[in-house]
Design an enzyme around this catalytic site. Sequence first.
Site, PDB file in Angstrom:
ATOM      1  N   ASP A  68       6.974  -4.691   1.843  1.00 51.46           N
ATOM      2  CA  ASP A  68       6.975  -3.355   1.256  1.00 51.46           C
ATOM      3  C   ASP A  68       7.964  -2.412   1.936  1.00 51.46           C
ATOM      4  OD1 ASP A  68       5.540  -3.283   3.632  1.00 51.46           O
ATOM      5  OD2 ASP A  68       3.622  -2.863   2.687  1.00 51.46           O
ATOM      6  N   ASN A 137      -8.474   0.293   3.980  1.00 51.46           N
ATOM      7  CA  ASN A 137      -9.199   0.233   2.704  1.00 51.46           C
ATOM      8  C   ASN A 137      -9.086  -1.150   2.050  1.00 51.46           C
ATOM      9  OD1 ASN A 137      -6.542   0.216   2.001  1.00 51.46           O
ATOM     10  ND2 ASN A 137      -6.587   2.076   0.753  1.00 51.46           N
ATOM     11  N   HIS A 139      -6.223  -2.849   1.738  1.00 52.75           N
ATOM     12  CA  HIS A 139      -4.950  -3.135   1.076  1.00 52.75           C
ATOM     13  C   HIS A 139      -4.178  -4.216   1.816  1.00 52.75           C
ATOM     14  CE1 HIS A 139      -2.518   0.247   3.332  1.00 52.75           C
ATOM     15  NE2 HIS A 139      -2.246  -0.911   3.875  1.00 52.75           N
ATOM     16  N   GLU A 144      -2.968  -1.082  -3.150  1.00 50.88           N
ATOM     17  CA  GLU A 144      -4.137  -0.253  -2.877  1.00 50.88           C
ATOM     18  C   GLU A 144      -5.304  -0.664  -3.784  1.00 50.88           C
ATOM     19  OE1 GLU A 144      -3.937   1.393  -0.330  1.00 50.88           O
ATOM     20  OE2 GLU A 144      -2.300   2.838  -0.213  1.00 50.88           O
TER      21      GLU A 144
HETATM   22  C1  GLP Z   1       0.673  -0.589   6.295  1.00 53.71           C
HETATM   23  C2  GLP Z   1       1.410  -1.768   5.684  1.00 53.71           C
HETATM   24  C3  GLP Z   1       0.544  -2.993   5.604  1.00 53.71           C
HETATM   25  C4  GLP Z   1      -0.181  -3.209   6.923  1.00 53.71           C
HETATM   26  C5  GLP Z   1      -1.100  -2.048   7.171  1.00 53.71           C
HETATM   27  C6  GLP Z   1      -1.921  -2.186   8.442  1.00 53.71           C
HETATM   28  O1  GLP Z   1       0.080   0.255   5.388  1.00 53.71           O
HETATM   29  N1  GLP Z   1       1.914  -1.483   4.378  1.00 53.71           N
HETATM   30  O2  GLP Z   1       1.348  -4.103   5.271  1.00 53.71           O
HETATM   31  O3  GLP Z   1      -0.905  -4.394   6.879  1.00 53.71           O
HETATM   32  O4  GLP Z   1      -0.294  -0.895   7.270  1.00 53.71           O
HETATM   33  O5  GLP Z   1      -1.171  -1.768   9.517  1.00 53.71           O
HETATM   34  P1  GLP Z   1      -1.593  -1.799  11.034  1.00 53.71           P
HETATM   35  O6  GLP Z   1      -1.316  -3.159  11.489  1.00 53.71           O
HETATM   36  O7  GLP Z   1      -0.689  -0.787  11.685  1.00 53.71           O
HETATM   37  O8  GLP Z   1      -3.012  -1.419  11.089  1.00 53.71           O
END
Ligand code: GLP
Length: 237
Positions: A68, A137, A139, A144
Amino acid sequence: MNEFVTVKTIDEMGMIAAAIFESEIRKKPDIVLGLATGSSPISLYKELAKLHQEDELDFSKVRTVNLDEYVGLNGEHPQSYRRFMNENLFDHINIDKKNTHVPNGMANDLAQECKRYDDLIEELGGIDVQLLGIGPNGHIGFNEPSDEFSNCTQAVPLAKATIDANARFFEDESEVPREAITLDIKHIMHARKIVLIATANKEEILKKALFGNITPRVPASALQLHREVTVIFSEGE
Ligand code: GLP
């Protein structure tokens, strides 16, 4: 899901994930890796850089596609995912940057950019190993909670929980982009192998995703239907 590994620390999580990636890269030097950003993969990327520097793990033929990118941030922006990938991994290994792909969050025509990304993945022959974190959440990527599982790369509005969670990386919450391009659930599910990494703060949502109902309200729950998922959970944060 076929494997759930619990470890004590984030460093251990990174080492175990790196061992999986290492063995897959050595088996298939021109592998297509699906990569992720966020805090969770940092220890893995450090470990992969170390394996390159100390054990000659060769990335010269590896291709990567990232999950992403924020809409409106260019690749130089400190919080863009392109910059994150360069700084945390690509600048430390012998990968050809031409073989590293991140959606272009600055594209004028987002629908066309999403189509380009889907076509690119097809040209690459699909994703061999997909790395995932999980959002608070449920995702994955920026898919989402929704009424249906997504089936093509798309630009999506970010959920309030995501904006709040990611605000820690920006000076102010108001600077967090409200939209992102994300690889969809279908492409993620088509990856031959999936490695999901998560830390203690995600325990509750992880349980819901892996053992609760399969529903697009918890996007990661789709993974229950994948044949080759390894989950690495760190009890430490
Ligand atoms: C972001 C990314 C996700 C990732 C998530 C969790 O929103 N788009 O791909 O898995 O954060 O991130 P973290 O590892 O910082 O908790």
